[in-house]
Design a protein around this motif. Structure first.
Motif, mmCIF file in Angstrom:
data_model
loop_
_atom_site.group_PDB
_atom_site.id
_atom_site.type_symbol
_atom_site.label_atom_id
_atom_site.label_comp_id
_atom_site.label_asym_id
_atom_site.label_seq_id
_atom_site.Cartn_x
_atom_site.Cartn_y
_atom_site.Cartn_z
ATOM 1 N N LEU A 1 33.900 15.014 -21.746
ATOM 2 C CA LEU A 1 32.803 15.343 -20.827
ATOM 3 C C LEU A 1 32.210 16.680 -21.250
ATOM 4 N N VAL A 2 31.284 16.624 -22.212
ATOM 5 C CA VAL A 2 30.734 17.857 -22.773
ATOM 6 C C VAL A 2 29.207 17.902 -22.758
ATOM 7 N N PHE A 3 28.533 16.759 -22.714
ATOM 8 C CA PHE A 3 27.069 16.775 -22.753
ATOM 9 C C PHE A 3 26.524 17.578 -21.573
ATOM 10 N N HIS A 4 25.693 18.569 -21.887
ATOM 11 C CA HIS A 4 25.092 19.461 -20.881
ATOM 12 C C HIS A 4 26.148 20.004 -19.925
ATOM 13 N N ALA A 5 27.316 20.317 -20.476
ATOM 14 C CA ALA A 5 28.420 20.904 -19.709
ATOM 15 C C ALA A 5 28.800 20.058 -18.502
ATOM 16 N N GLY A 6 28.664 18.735 -18.637
ATOM 17 C CA GLY A 6 29.090 17.828 -17.576
ATOM 18 C C GLY A 6 28.223 17.840 -16.341
ATOM 19 N N GLN A 7 27.048 18.453 -16.426
ATOM 20 C CA GLN A 7 26.184 18.599 -15.252
ATOM 21 C C GLN A 7 25.244 17.404 -15.126
ATOM 22 N N GLY A 8 25.830 16.282 -14.753
ATOM 23 C CA GLY A 8 25.054 15.063 -14.554
ATOM 24 C C GLY A 8 25.663 14.248 -13.440
ATOM 25 N N CYS A 9 24.815 13.654 -12.610
ATOM 26 C CA CYS A 9 25.333 12.906 -11.464
ATOM 27 C C CYS A 9 26.014 11.607 -11.882
ATOM 28 N N ALA A 10 25.570 11.004 -12.976
ATOM 29 C CA ALA A 10 26.107 9.712 -13.387
ATOM 30 C C ALA A 10 27.108 9.812 -14.522
ATOM 31 N N VAL A 11 27.544 11.028 -14.873
ATOM 32 C CA VAL A 11 28.512 11.168 -15.957
ATOM 33 C C VAL A 11 29.822 10.482 -15.570
ATOM 34 N N GLN A 12 30.531 9.973 -16.576
ATOM 35 C CA GLN A 12 31.806 9.304 -16.341
ATOM 36 C C GLN A 12 32.915 10.349 -16.421
ATOM 37 N N GLU B 1 0.834 -1.189 0.000
ATOM 38 C CA GLU B 1 0.000 0.000 0.000
ATOM 39 C C GLU B 1 0.875 1.248 0.000
ATOM 40 N N ALA B 2 0.301 2.342 -0.432
ATOM 41 C CA ALA B 2 1.049 3.589 -0.564
ATOM 42 C C ALA B 2 1.598 4.046 0.778
ATOM 43 N N VAL B 3 2.815 4.627 0.738
ATOM 44 C CA VAL B 3 3.466 5.038 1.973
ATOM 45 C C VAL B 3 2.804 6.268 2.580
ATOM 46 N N GLY B 4 2.197 7.137 1.759
ATOM 47 C CA GLY B 4 1.527 8.316 2.313
ATOM 48 C C GLY B 4 1.879 9.582 1.564
ATOM 49 N N VAL B 5 2.257 10.607 2.309
ATOM 50 C CA VAL B 5 2.612 11.905 1.726
ATOM 51 C C VAL B 5 4.092 11.903 1.364
ATOM 52 N N VAL B 6 4.374 12.233 0.121
ATOM 53 C CA VAL B 6 5.740 12.247 -0.390
ATOM 54 C C VAL B 6 6.166 13.677 -0.693
ATOM 55 N N ALA B 7 7.343 14.065 -0.222
ATOM 56 C CA ALA B 7 7.958 15.319 -0.633
ATOM 57 C C ALA B 7 9.055 15.004 -1.631
ATOM 58 N N ALA B 8 8.924 15.517 -2.840
ATOM 59 C CA ALA B 8 9.896 15.304 -3.904
ATOM 60 C C ALA B 8 10.712 16.574 -4.067
ATOM 61 N N ILE B 9 11.993 16.506 -3.721
ATOM 62 C CA ILE B 9 12.889 17.657 -3.778
ATOM 63 C C ILE B 9 13.868 17.412 -4.918
ATOM 64 N N THR B 10 13.834 18.269 -5.925
ATOM 65 C CA THR B 10 14.504 17.942 -7.177
ATOM 66 C C THR B 10 15.546 18.988 -7.569
ATOM 67 N N PRO B 11 16.537 18.599 -8.416
ATOM 68 C CA PRO B 11 17.654 19.463 -8.760
ATOM 69 C C PRO B 11 17.413 20.242 -10.040
ATOM 70 N N TRP B 12 18.428 21.032 -10.411
ATOM 71 C CA TRP B 12 18.309 21.916 -11.570
ATOM 72 C C TRP B 12 18.943 21.355 -12.841
ATOM 73 N N ASN B 13 19.683 20.266 -12.757
ATOM 74 C CA ASN B 13 20.474 19.884 -13.936
ATOM 75 C C ASN B 13 19.614 19.303 -15.057
ATOM 76 N N VAL B 14 18.799 18.296 -14.763
ATOM 77 C CA VAL B 14 17.829 17.771 -15.739
ATOM 78 C C VAL B 14 16.476 17.724 -15.027
ATOM 79 N N PRO B 15 15.871 18.875 -14.784
ATOM 80 C CA PRO B 15 14.740 18.955 -13.856
ATOM 81 C C PRO B 15 13.508 18.186 -14.291
#
Length: 488
Positions: free
Chosen positions: A283-294, A147-161
């Motif tokens: 490392l050039v895609f989106h100026a390297g602003q990615g958490c999983a970039v290599q 069953e659903a956990v309840g009220v969720v707060a989703a706090i999100t970043p600016w890189n790929v919003p």
């Protein structure tokens, strides 16, 4: 120059201004000037959103009316699909996405993931039968229900919003939760559009709420501390993730954290098409602003000098192929803000102080206009103990590290606080798979395999976070398990 619609709050089913009509400017990364205004929520606005989400979960049938949820989430997808041009405008003007990047992570990949969630939702197992077991003279029939956990707060970043907003909001709504979406101050419009579209679709009041704020901490601190919020889903820096865990402990709040990364790509000496493998590591895609970039390129010492020469040529050839707002082939634009530009430039200066060799870039690109442009940058002669090899820069900065053999490559890859992504390239698939299995990271790409998509789980080890987003597992993050036993 204002080019974006005003970003409004969405609370308890109503699109509205912030208390007192307070707003803040949205600064465009391409120009450094205002491209729009957003509602600047007060503490009272946040309180209203929390109360609305709690009320909608506790006193409506949202969590149990699966048909309604699927219908509205599908309609939300359809509305976004019909407004891809507007999503593109937001990605470009708020997040600084180049046109060639919009069709990848920013919009199209996000929409693919949205569709994947709807497609795989029927695979969620809502009940599991554990069968009958005798105990204390009776038989007991056991069943687990989700069953659903309840009220969720989703706090999100600016890189790929938009991508991250979809990853959290669509999954939580499908699971039966009510949601408070808090987008980053740099990209409020990409959050506000969820509220605007939910209002158009007559979502039940309180099921989805959107709060925008110039203060990077006010809303998040309130959401994390409030006992009426059951789960925090956060994507962002490791430092903020640690604070969320600390502050959420007081209410024993569940947390999902997708945090930083310093992922390593290991190129073995037998890698097929070695030149392309190395050149494509820029490392050039989106100026390297990615958490999983290599952002760490590990190359066998026998071909290290060759790799450095390839990279010098590749970066030189790329120097005129980025930074134009209206060029559809460009995949790199500015970094998101002056603050981020200053941060990245400080790491470039640090790398030179540490003794690494700058083989490309290294400067602010002042010829691109008034925005926050940094040249694509690459360091050679890097050792893994340097700060530029250990700390997440979150900009267009690649470091190139030599290794002795497979064991050394694995050691270097694992010698990191992070464990989010990574890759390995070799003509010997068995050899590559052995390395992939031993690198302590949440995702690994072998010979360019696509390890991130909407139908598969994504997340990290160590300081890169906990839990998984996307795939069936991403929906299950928002579920609780209840065991029911019946004495027969």
């Amino acid at each position: 120059m204002t080019v974006l619609p005003d970003a409004k709050l969405y609370i308890d089913g109503v699109v509205r201004d912030a208390e007192g009509g307070k707003t803040f400017d949205i600064i465009g990364p391409w120009t450094g000037a205002s491209v729009g205004v957003a509602a600047d929520a007060s503490a009272a606005d946040v309180e209203a959103a929390i109360a609305a989400a709690r009320r909608a979960f506790d006193h409506t049938d949202w969590s149990t009316n699966t048909a309604l949820r699927v219908d509205l989430v599908q309609k939300l997808y359809d509305l976004f699909d019909a407004n891809r041009d507007r999503l593109s405008d937001l990605a470009r003007n708020e997040a600084g996405a180049a046109m060639g990047a919009v069709g990848r992570a920013h919009v199209d990949m996000a929409m693919d993931g949205f569709a994947d969630y709807i497609r795989i939702f029927p695979k969620v197992e809502w009940e599991k039968d554990y069968g009958v077991r005798p105990a204390f003279g009776f038989d007991h029939d056991r069943k687990a229900v989700r069953e659903a956990v309840g009220v969720v707060a989703a706090i999100t970043p600016w890189n790929v919003p938009f991508y991250v907003n979809v990853g959290k909001v669509a999954a939580a709504l499908l699971a039966g939760c009510t949601v408070i979406l808090k987008p980053a101050p740099n990209t409020p419009g990409m959050g506000a559009i969820f509220g605007e579209f939910a209002a158009q679709l007559s979502f039940p009041a309180g099921v989805l709420n959107v709060i925008t704020s110039e203060d990077p901490a006010l809303v998040g601190e309130m959401l994390v501390a409030d006992p009426r919020v059951d789960l925090i889903s956060f994507t962002g820096s490791t430092g903020v993730g640690k604070r969320i865990m600390e502050k959420g402990a007081a209410t024993l709040k569940r947390v999902f954290l997708e945090l930083g990364g310093k992922s390593a790509k290991i190129v073995l000496e037998d890698a097929p098409n070695f030149q392309m493998e190395i050149a494509s590591s820029m490392l050039v895609f989106h100026a390297g602003q990615g958490c999983a970039v290599q952002s760490r390129l590990l190359v066998h010492k026998s071909r290290y000098a060759e790799a450095v020469a390839i990279l010098k040529g590749a970066y030189a050839a790329f120097s005129e192929k980025w930074g134009a707002f209206d060029e559809p082939t460009h995949i790199m634009g500015p970094v998101v803000s002056q603050r981020q530009k200053d941060r990245v430039m400080s790491y470039i200066e640090l790398g030179q102080q540490e003794g690494a060799t700058l083989i490309a870039g290294g400067k602010a690109a002042t010829d691109k206009g008034g925005g926050f442009f940094i040249e694509p940058t690459c360091f050679a002669d890097v050792t893994n103990d340097m700060r530029i090899a250990q700390e997440e820069i979150f900009g267009p900065v690649l470091v190139v590290i030599p290794f002795e053999d497979d064991e050394d490559a694995i050691r270097i890859a694992n010698d990191s606080a992070y464990g989010l992504g990574g890759g390995v390239a070799s003509a010997d698939l068995d050899r590559a798979m052995k390395i992939a299995r031993r690198v302590r990271t949440g995702t690994m790409s072998v010979n360019g395999g696509m390890s991130i998509a909407g139908d598969i789980p994504f997340g990290g080890y160590k300081a890169s976070g906990m839990g998984r987003e996307w795939g069936v597992e991403g929906i299950e993050e928002f579920l609780e398990t209840k065991l029911i036993a019946v004495r027969l």
